[in-house]
Design a protein around this motif. Structure first.
Motif: not given
Length: 462
Positions: A242-249, A390-395, A400-401, A437-445
């Motif tokens: 926590s914060p969780n990888n991959p959900t971001g929560y 889309f239903k978007v979680y985390g972030g 991670y989104v 059913g989910f994908i993780r998109v990283s904000a590192f970039g």
């Protein structure tokens, strides 16, 4: 061992973010930031037998637990598919938002300290060889003061390492093969794979996509990404990030209080992974030791990787309170100290100089600026997918989104996005069955790559 060796002559803007070339979207142009060079791509970590037949075989049996592992480790498998895609589209500008590798330069206040230490090694006065396996005294004290002040964690409770991932495996060695294990589902795959290798699990059950003898604590939008502990069976060890990888929560104070109470009731040990604590934006705890009673049932693993861009420098730590005892009353920290002394010669002295700079007032300020940059990237990604419905979680509390694609295979979504936009993401199924059913998109970039990737997402899903 399956290995792909492929040399690619190309221009790159980052080893982990941008490759230049052709793509199917006519309006996509090459990046303005490029470094001429040559890339040697080596993909390993795949636990499958070699196709080659040798004339001689030893009489040593293979570790049967290695045979339980499924295909390759998630991130090398993504890299393999990215490499194959680049061979298929040699002129494509591929943007990688898959593996959580940082892209922005390490702040100079930190690198200058490492440089100074490095040059000092060329002098008689400044040279040092082996250091303390537990880490340099000053750094251990500074980590304790910076991250655990008023939480009862002292200098000698902190073990400095070459990164949180390395410590996860050392902890598995510490626990041995006879313990039972619980993980969040979805979760960082190193927890499960290291458990398999140590022999803590049964065989992989393809019908449910789970290993036997691991308790998968399902974390979904329906339960607020926190497991139903009333339905969770007792295990010896609980891995919790926590914060969780991959959900971001990030778990709330009330949720972590319940987790600590659950561990106490069951006599379990929590291995708390706080590698993303600096990304917390609300009042969620940044350390498990903020929870009363946690020192009796918890240890904490953390890292400078995602704070200071130390993914290649390698520096982290594990904090184990003196209050954490085995069933016979023996301190867990004493056994971990023995593991460290047996298996490790201590973190690089140069990296530790960088760590000291990280926890200086100037270093902390610089790290917050880097983290702030990635959090801005996260906001851009969240906005893009929200605008598409889309239903978007985390972030909010992590870089991670976590995006929901109902009724679709996460690997199929990964493949479609890669094929049609030349953007690398991470399939949720790679983090456990709960990620399907989910994908993780990283904000590192780099910012231009984040903006370009979002433009392509909008073009694909408009």
């Amino acid at each position: 061992m399956s290995v792909i060796h492929q040399s690619l002559s190309t221009s790159i803007s980052s080893s982990s973010s941008t490759f230049l070339g052709h793509n199917n979207l006519k309006s996509i142009k090459s990046s303005n930031v490029s470094i001429p060079g040559r890339i040697n791509v080596v993909i390993e970590c795949v636990a499958t037998p070699s196709a080659e037949i040798t004339a001689y075989k030893t009489k040593v049996s293979r570790n049967e637990n290695m045979g339980k592992l499924q295909a390759g480790y998630l991130f090398p498998e993504i890299a393999r598919r990215r490499t194959a895609h680049m061979l298929k589209y040699p002129d494509a500008q591929v943007i990688s938002l898959g593996i959580g590798d940082t892209t922005e330069p390490i702040p100079e206040v930190i690198t200058s300290s490492m440089a100074k230490r490095s040059y000092a090694l060329s002098t008689v006065e400044g040279y040092s060889g082996y250091g303390a396996e537990q880490g340099e005294k000053q750094l251990r004290a500074s980590i304790a003061k910076t991250y655990y002040e008023n939480l009862g964690i002292e200098e000698d409770d902190v073990f400095v390492s070459d990164g949180a991932k390395s410590d996860i495996s050392r902890l598995q060695v510490l626990f041995g093969s006879k313990v039972t294990m619980a993980v969040q589902d979805p979760s960082y795959p190193a927890y499960v794979d290291s458990s398999v290798i140590l022999g803590q699990t049964g065989q992989f059950q393809k019908d449910v996509e789970k290993y036997g003898n691991i308790e998968y604590m399902k974390c979904t939008p329906e339960n607020g990404f926190f497991p139903d502990l009333s339905a969770t069976r007792r295990t010896d060890i609980i891995f919790f990030c926590s914060p969780n990888n991959p959900t971001g929560y990030a778990a709330s104070r009330e949720q972590l209080t319940r987790l600590v109470e659950f561990a106490k009731e069951n006599g379990s040990i929590i291995v708390y992974d706080s590698a993303y604590a600096m990304y917390v934006s609300d009042d969620s705890p940044r350390s498990i030791f903020e929870i009363p009673g946690a020192k009796e049932v918890s240890m904490e693993v953390s890292s400078f990787s995602k704070y200071a861009g130390f993914t290649g420098v390698r520096l982290g730590w594990t904090a184990i309170p003196k209050e954490l005892l085995y069933s016979d009353g023996f301190p867990v920290a004493k056994d971990f100290n023995r593991i460290v002394c047996t298996c490790f010669n201590g973190a690089s002295n140069i990296a530790q100089a960088g760590g000291l700079a990280c926890v200086s007032p100037e270093g902390i300020k610089a790290m917050h600026e880097v983290v702030g940059f990635y959090k801005e990237n996260t906001d851009i990604i969240v906005e893009a997918f929200n605008s598409l419905g889309f239903k978007v979680y985390g972030g909010k509390n992590a870089p991670y989104v976590w995006i929901y694609f109902p009724g679709q295979s996460s690997w199929d979504v990964f493949s479609e996005i890669l094929e049609k936009t030349h953007v690398v993401t991470t399939p949720g199924g790679g983090f456990g069955p709960g990620g399907e059913g989910f994908i993780r998109v990283s904000a590192f970039g780099h910012r231009e790559n984040i903006l370009e990737a979002c433009r392509r997402f909008k073009q694909l899903y408009k």
